[in-house]
Scaffold this motif. Structure first.
Motif, PDB file in Angstrom:
ATOM      1  N   ALA A   1      -1.929  -1.657   5.151  1.00  0.00           N
ATOM      2  CA  ALA A   1      -0.699  -2.150   4.868  1.00  0.00           C
ATOM      3  C   ALA A   1      -0.869  -2.441   3.288  1.00  0.00           C
ATOM      4  O   ALA A   1      -1.984  -2.698   2.726  1.00  0.00           O
ATOM      5  N   VAL A   2       0.171  -2.053   2.463  1.00  0.00           N
ATOM      6  CA  VAL A   2       0.240  -2.415   1.109  1.00  0.00           C
ATOM      7  C   VAL A   2       1.161  -4.042   0.551  1.00  0.00           C
ATOM      8  O   VAL A   2       2.215  -3.999   1.135  1.00  0.00           O
ATOM      9  N   LEU A   3       0.493  -4.671   0.108  1.00  0.00           N
ATOM     10  CA  LEU A   3       1.171  -6.033  -0.529  1.00  0.00           C
ATOM     11  C   LEU A   3       1.226  -6.039  -1.980  1.00  0.00           C
ATOM     12  O   LEU A   3       0.235  -5.693  -2.549  1.00  0.00           O
TER      13      LEU A   3
ATOM     14  N   VAL B   1       3.740   0.403   4.087  1.00  0.00           N
ATOM     15  CA  VAL B   1       2.458   0.875   4.937  1.00  0.00           C
ATOM     16  C   VAL B   1       2.152   1.950   4.508  1.00  0.00           C
ATOM     17  O   VAL B   1       3.043   3.138   4.108  1.00  0.00           O
ATOM     18  N   GLY B   2       0.891   2.171   3.681  1.00  0.00           N
ATOM     19  CA  GLY B   2       0.500   3.294   3.194  1.00  0.00           C
ATOM     20  C   GLY B   2      -0.290   4.424   3.922  1.00  0.00           C
ATOM     21  O   GLY B   2      -0.052   4.403   5.146  1.00  0.00           O
ATOM     22  N   PRO B   3      -1.100   5.335   3.448  1.00  0.00           N
ATOM     23  CA  PRO B   3      -1.797   6.284   4.004  1.00  0.00           C
ATOM     24  C   PRO B   3      -2.513   5.727   5.154  1.00  0.00           C
ATOM     25  O   PRO B   3      -3.078   4.376   4.540  1.00  0.00           O
TER      26      PRO B   3
ATOM     27  N   THR C   1       3.056  -5.435  10.394  1.00  0.00           N
ATOM     28  CA  THR C   1       2.822  -3.946  10.340  1.00  0.00           C
ATOM     29  C   THR C   1       2.241  -3.250  11.540  1.00  0.00           C
ATOM     30  O   THR C   1       1.483  -3.956  12.235  1.00  0.00           O
ATOM     31  N   SER C   2       2.551  -2.142  11.971  1.00  0.00           N
ATOM     32  CA  SER C   2       2.156  -1.667  13.399  1.00  0.00           C
ATOM     33  C   SER C   2       0.929  -0.998  13.355  1.00  0.00           C
ATOM     34  O   SER C   2       0.427  -0.650  12.218  1.00  0.00           O
ATOM     35  N   THR C   3       0.035  -1.239  14.410  1.00  0.00           N
ATOM     36  CA  THR C   3      -1.222  -0.579  14.175  1.00  0.00           C
ATOM     37  C   THR C   3      -1.034   0.877  14.260  1.00  0.00           C
ATOM     38  O   THR C   3      -0.364   1.623  15.024  1.00  0.00           O
TER      39      THR C   3
END
Length: 583
Positions: free
Chosen positions: A311-313, A305-307, A237-239
């Protein structure tokens, strides 16, 4: 100085060993890949005959896993590309391209000349430049018998504005691989990890490559610090500030003996940080120790990647390795990682409270209209709120404990509890079943989940159901496409009578108790009659409890004597629920 020198020697030694292993794997798999190259060339020759873009409205894509699902950078559309399907005997690889219109809830198949050859376990990233682009790198192709593999190292871009594919030929990129991860970080595509497997050998990677979207050139990064061990299928995931990426989890395996391999599910987390100006960046690895409720170890999870950059798993599987077997516990839970606070937390659904309130108001209004005088006579003093705790069995057999606080007068309490029962019993039923290798993406704060697979005994069920969840509301999953279990295809290697009987049982075609009835006429109707009937007013939970032993016997007959009791019980609950809903 001495210690530092030893460390550097150790690192260089590990790099040499990895290079030797890569060379060995590459040499042994070269012949395999040459065989498959001819098959891939045939696909490309067929695609080359297409000269025009053809778009047709179509049903949802066929069941598949390890495809890519991406959100269009400008439109309310999702883009699904590639993937694989295995029916027990043959492996199918795809290079079809679909667009899903979110507002219209419809699919369009787009046939564009000269696409990438069929593949799965690749990576796809959307960028907004040039009217919108979808970048695809790597992945694998398998022979129909699933015994030979070809790993791609090609890079493609789909120009969304013109609907054209372009093969980007840039030297110095990553070696052929699948199961890697690729994200957009500022104006670069960053590729990490993955694996390369031949018939006899395999190697996992932990290298990092950068592809510049300005210069269209590859460069291999050499970050300082201790980074992740080699792995595939991690979360990357990008910061939010674009200064780096976060790596979580993943899977790898090692050979412990000549013919014995041992898999490892990773649950560690790292930050790859960029410092310095463009063109003079320096990269460094550091280990992260997040707080909160971390996901239990698993592989094959879906990620998006959420709002606010969270990160969404979702889902995944934890394989239980025994001496001669491999059994997996599949998940359908949701976890979110806050990249700013470095914290994990479970994604708990709140339920659709507003709908419940509307139904309660409607019932109350109807009662008042029937006879206000009767209500006045029977009205009792208000009671304190009541907490109702219920255990609900979901479609996949997971038991959920749900707590609800129910306010109201004594007269309404029984009716409201019944309404709560209905709401609670129905809410878990719209959850996606447990699965791994599903496709996930987020568009305008909504998580979309497509397909994937789960296993029951030796059988693999590949899905094409489609769900949506509002990550702002976190109320309940919305079913966009429901999976019909009767469409599942599974061809056994053995053609014995036992296998044929098991297939019939799995489809609900069992007729042991009614031997005298004709099995050829209206099989489905007779089968339904043979199962325990649903009683009037009976909830799905009551039906499952009452008929539990019957369905366990049926599930055991289908799955065989070696299946674990826990798995059999889960399948039995799911079978009972499917039968209940068909009535």
């Amino acid at each position: 100085m001495g210690k530092k020198g030893k460390k550097e020697k150790k690192v260089k030694g590990a790099e040499k060993t990895a290079a030797k292993m890569e060379k060995k794997v590459s040499k042994r798999s070269k012949r395999e890949e040459e065989d498959l190259e001819a098959l891939i060339a045939e696909f490309q020759n067929l695609d080359a005959k297409k000269t025009q873009v053809v778009e047709t409205t179509c049903p949802p894509p066929s069941p598949r896993l390890n495809a890519s699902l991406s959100a269009h950078p400008e439109k309310d559309e999702l883009i699904l590309f590639g993937g694989e399907f295995f029916n027990g005997k043959k492996t199918y690889l795809y290079n079809d391209l679909f667009f899903y219109n979110i507002k219209k809830n419809c699919w369009v198949k787009s046939e564009i000349p000269n696409p990438p050859p069929p593949r799965c376990s690749h990576q796809a990233v959307v960028v907004a430049q040039g009217g919108g682009q979808l970048w695809v790198f790597g992945g694998e192709f398998a022979s129909p018998n699933g015994e030979q593999f070809y790993h791609y190292k090609d890079l493609w871009v789909l120009h969304l504005a013109t609907h054209t594919w372009e093969n980007i030929k840039a030297p110095g990129g990553p070696s052929g691989r699948s199961g890697h991860r690729m994200v957009l970080s500022k104006k670069q595509l960053l590729v990490f990890g993955g694996f390369h497997e031949s018939n006899r050998d395999f190697i996992y990677y932990n290298d990092v490559y950068s592809f510049s979207l300005d210069t269209f050139t590859w460069s291999r990064l050499t970050p300082s610090g201790s980074g992740p061990s080699p792995r595939s299928a991690c979360q990357m995931t990008s910061t939010p500030d674009g200064t780096g990426v976060i790596i979580y989890g993943g899977y790898s395996k090692v050979r412990v003996k000549k013919d014995v391999e041992k898999g490892t599910i990773h649950s560690d987390m790292f930050l790859l940080k960029r410092e310095g100006k463009d063109g003079q960046e320096k990269w460094s690895w550091s280990r992260l120790n997040p707080s909160g409720n971390k996901p239990p170890p698993r592989s094959g999870f879906s990620l998006a990647v959420g709002p606010a950059g969270r990160a969404v798993l979702f889902g995944g599987v934890c394989d239980e390795e025994e001496e001669e077997s491999l059994e997996g516990d599949f998940y359908n839970d949701l976890y979110l990682y806050d990249t700013v606070k470095n914290r994990w937390f479970p994604g708990l659904l709140r339920g659709n409270k507003s709908e419940k309130k509307k139904r309660r108001r409607g019932k109350k209004g109807a009662a008042e209209g029937e006879g206000a005088e009767k209500e006045e006579e029977e009205e009792a003093a208000p009671q304190a709120p009541t907490e109702v705790i219920k255990e609900i069995v979901t479609e996949d057999g997971t038991v959920m404990t749900i707590k609800e606080v129910i306010p109201g007068a004594q007269e309404e309490e029984e009716e409201e509890e019944e309404e709560e029962e209905e709401d609670d019993a129905s809410a878990p039923l719209v959850e996606p079943c447990q699965r791994s290798s599903a496709m996930a993406t987020v568009r305008q704060g909504k998580l979309f989940l497509y397909g994937g697979m789960f296993e029951v005994g030796d059988r693999q069920f590949t899905l094409n159901d489609f769900y949506c969840l509002d990550l702002h509301k976190m109320d309940q999953w919305e079913v966009l496409v429901e999976m019909d279990p009767k469409t599942q295809e599974w061809l056994e290697e053995s053609e014995s009578e036992d296998d044929e009987e098991e297939e019939e049982e799995a489809k609900g075609a069992e007729g042991e108790e009614e031997e005298d009835e004709s099995e050829e006429d209206s099989e489905d109707e007779e089968d339904e009659d043979e199962h325990p009937a649903v009683q009037e007013g009976e909830t799905v939970t009551d039906y499952q409890v009452r008929t539990e032993q019957y369905w366990i016997g049926l599930a055991r007959a289908n799955m065989g004597p070696d299946a674990k009791d826990k798995k059999v019980a889960k399948v039995a609950l799911a079978m009972a629920k499917v039968f209940y809903e068909d009535q």
